[in-house]
Design an enzyme around this catalytic site. Sequence first.
Site, PDB file in Angstrom:
ATOM      1  N   SER A  58       0.798  -1.233   0.000  1.00 52.33           N
ATOM      2  CA  SER A  58       0.000   0.000   0.000  1.00 52.33           C
ATOM      3  C   SER A  58       0.830   1.283   0.000  1.00 52.33           C
ATOM      4  O   SER A  58       0.265   2.374  -0.085  1.00 52.33           O
ATOM      5  CB  SER A  58      -0.956   0.007   1.193  1.00 52.33           C
ATOM      6  OG  SER A  58      -2.097  -0.761   0.921  1.00 52.33           O
ATOM      7  N   LYS A  91       0.194   3.909  -2.628  1.00 53.46           N
ATOM      8  CA  LYS A  91      -0.738   5.034  -2.512  1.00 53.46           C
ATOM      9  C   LYS A  91      -0.026   6.365  -2.304  1.00 53.46           C
ATOM     10  O   LYS A  91      -0.672   7.418  -2.357  1.00 53.46           O
ATOM     11  CB  LYS A  91      -1.737   4.768  -1.382  1.00 53.46           C
ATOM     12  CG  LYS A  91      -2.626   3.551  -1.638  1.00 53.46           C
ATOM     13  CD  LYS A  91      -3.672   3.385  -0.553  1.00 53.46           C
ATOM     14  CE  LYS A  91      -4.538   2.153  -0.787  1.00 53.46           C
ATOM     15  NZ  LYS A  91      -3.971   0.928  -0.226  1.00 53.46           N
ATOM     16  N   SER A 136      -5.933   3.710   4.525  1.00 52.74           N
ATOM     17  CA  SER A 136      -5.358   2.936   3.412  1.00 52.74           C
ATOM     18  C   SER A 136      -6.438   2.260   2.569  1.00 52.74           C
ATOM     19  O   SER A 136      -6.300   1.117   2.135  1.00 52.74           O
ATOM     20  CB  SER A 136      -4.377   1.880   3.949  1.00 52.74           C
ATOM     21  OG  SER A 136      -3.601   1.336   2.904  1.00 52.74           O
ATOM     22  N   LYS A 183       2.841   6.611   4.656  1.00 47.22           N
ATOM     23  CA  LYS A 183       2.029   5.473   4.246  1.00 47.22           C
ATOM     24  C   LYS A 183       2.682   4.154   4.624  1.00 47.22           C
ATOM     25  O   LYS A 183       3.864   3.930   4.380  1.00 47.22           O
ATOM     26  CB  LYS A 183       1.805   5.502   2.723  1.00 47.22           C
ATOM     27  CG  LYS A 183       0.734   4.568   2.253  1.00 47.22           C
ATOM     28  CD  LYS A 183      -0.633   5.016   2.719  1.00 47.22           C
ATOM     29  CE  LYS A 183      -1.630   3.880   2.748  1.00 47.22           C
ATOM     30  NZ  LYS A 183      -1.375   2.868   3.789  1.00 47.22           N
TER      31      LYS A 183
END
Length: 389
Positions: free
Chosen positions: A65, A68, A125, A231
Site C-alpha cells: 500500500s 498510494k 489505506s 504510508k
Amino acid sequence: MKKICSFIICSFIIFSSIVIGSAYSYAAEGNSELAPEAKSAILIERDTGSILYEKNSHEKLPPASMTKVMTMLLIMQAIDKGTLSWNEKVRTSEYAASMGGSQIFLEPGEEMTVEQMLKGIAIGSANDAAVAMAEKIAGSEESFVAMMNKEAKALGLKDTHFQNTTGLPVKDHYSSAYDMAIMAKELLKYEKITKFTGTYEDYLRENTDKKFWLVNTNKLVKFYPGVDGLKTGFTNEAKFCLTATAKKNNMRIIAVVFGAPSTKVRNAQVSKMLDFAFSQYVTHPLYKSGQSLGEVKVSKGEKKYIHAVTSEPISVLTKRGEKSDNIVKTKTFRKNLKAPIHKGDIVGTLTVQKDGKVLVKSDLVAKENVKSAGWWKLFKRSFGLFTQN
C-alpha cells in the site's frame, strides 16, 4: 632486482588492503545497523534530498500500500491545478466498491467528497477510495495507472512500475526504497497532505447510522513526536513496509523500509533511522515554498511578467556543529517564455552551491496563470499605447 620486485608486490598488497579496508568501512557505515532486519531502506532529508543512510535502496520490491504515495501525489496535483476541488463529489463504481483488503466499505453509487476520499486513503489505506479517486481523475483505473507510470518517469525513477493504484499483489508491480523516498519528497511539496497523513483517528459518514471510525495504519503518528505521515504497506509477499516522514525544528526527514518481518520491527527500525537523522544533522532554511524569487518576462500574454516562485522549501543540510557559510545562490530564468503559461509551469531554476559543490537544484515555477493576449491588446502594445501589465 628481486628486492625491487618484492618491494613493489608488498606495496601493492598493502595499498590493496587499504583500499579494500576503506571500501569495507564505507560499506559498513552505509549498512550500519539502522535497519538490519529490513530487505531495503533509505533515509533522506526532504529539502535537499541528501541521502543519510541506505541499504539495498535500488532493489525492486513489492511496495504494497505504499503505492498510494503516488496515488495521493496525483490527487494533490489535480487539486493544485484546479482540475479537482476538495468539496467535489466522487461517485463509487461497482468496480471500486469491489476492492478487497483495507477499505472504507464504499457501496456502489455512494458519493463522498474528494476530502473524505483522501481521508480514507491517507488514514485508513482504503483501496476502494483509491480506485474511486483514480476513476474520478482519469476515467478508469487503467488510465490512472498510466498517469502514475508517466509521473514516475518524469521524476526520473528507474526502479518503479505500477499495475494498480492500491498495491494489491499483482505481477510486475514494484518499486524501491530510493524511488519511494523521491515520491514522498514530491508529495510533501503539497503541505496540506500531512493534515491527512498525520491524523491518527477520524470519522467518515458522521451523523449517520453508518458512522465509520478511521484509525491510522501508521502508529508512529501517535507514538513518535514529529511523525505526520506518510504510508504503511503490508502483503504476505511484501511483508511490513513503511514510508514515514517526521519534522522537528526546521528539518523534515523521510525514512523508507521495505520487507520488515513485523509491525514492531518496522516501526522500531524507522524510529532508529529518524533518531539518527535528528541527532546528527541540522537543516538551515533558505526559502519557503511558494516564495517569489523574481519576475520572468512573458511574450504575447495578458501580463508582461510573471512571478517565479519556489516549488518547495529550499534548505542547506549540515552535520551538527558544521558551518553553513560560503553559500552561493544562483537564479536562472527561462528565456522566450510565451503565453499561455499555467500555474506551476517551470520558468526557471535555483541552484545552491557551497565551495563549488551543488547542494540543491530546484525548479522555479509560475505563481499563476497567464492567458494569451488578444490581438487588439497586442496591437496597442506594439505601438506603445497600452502600458499596463
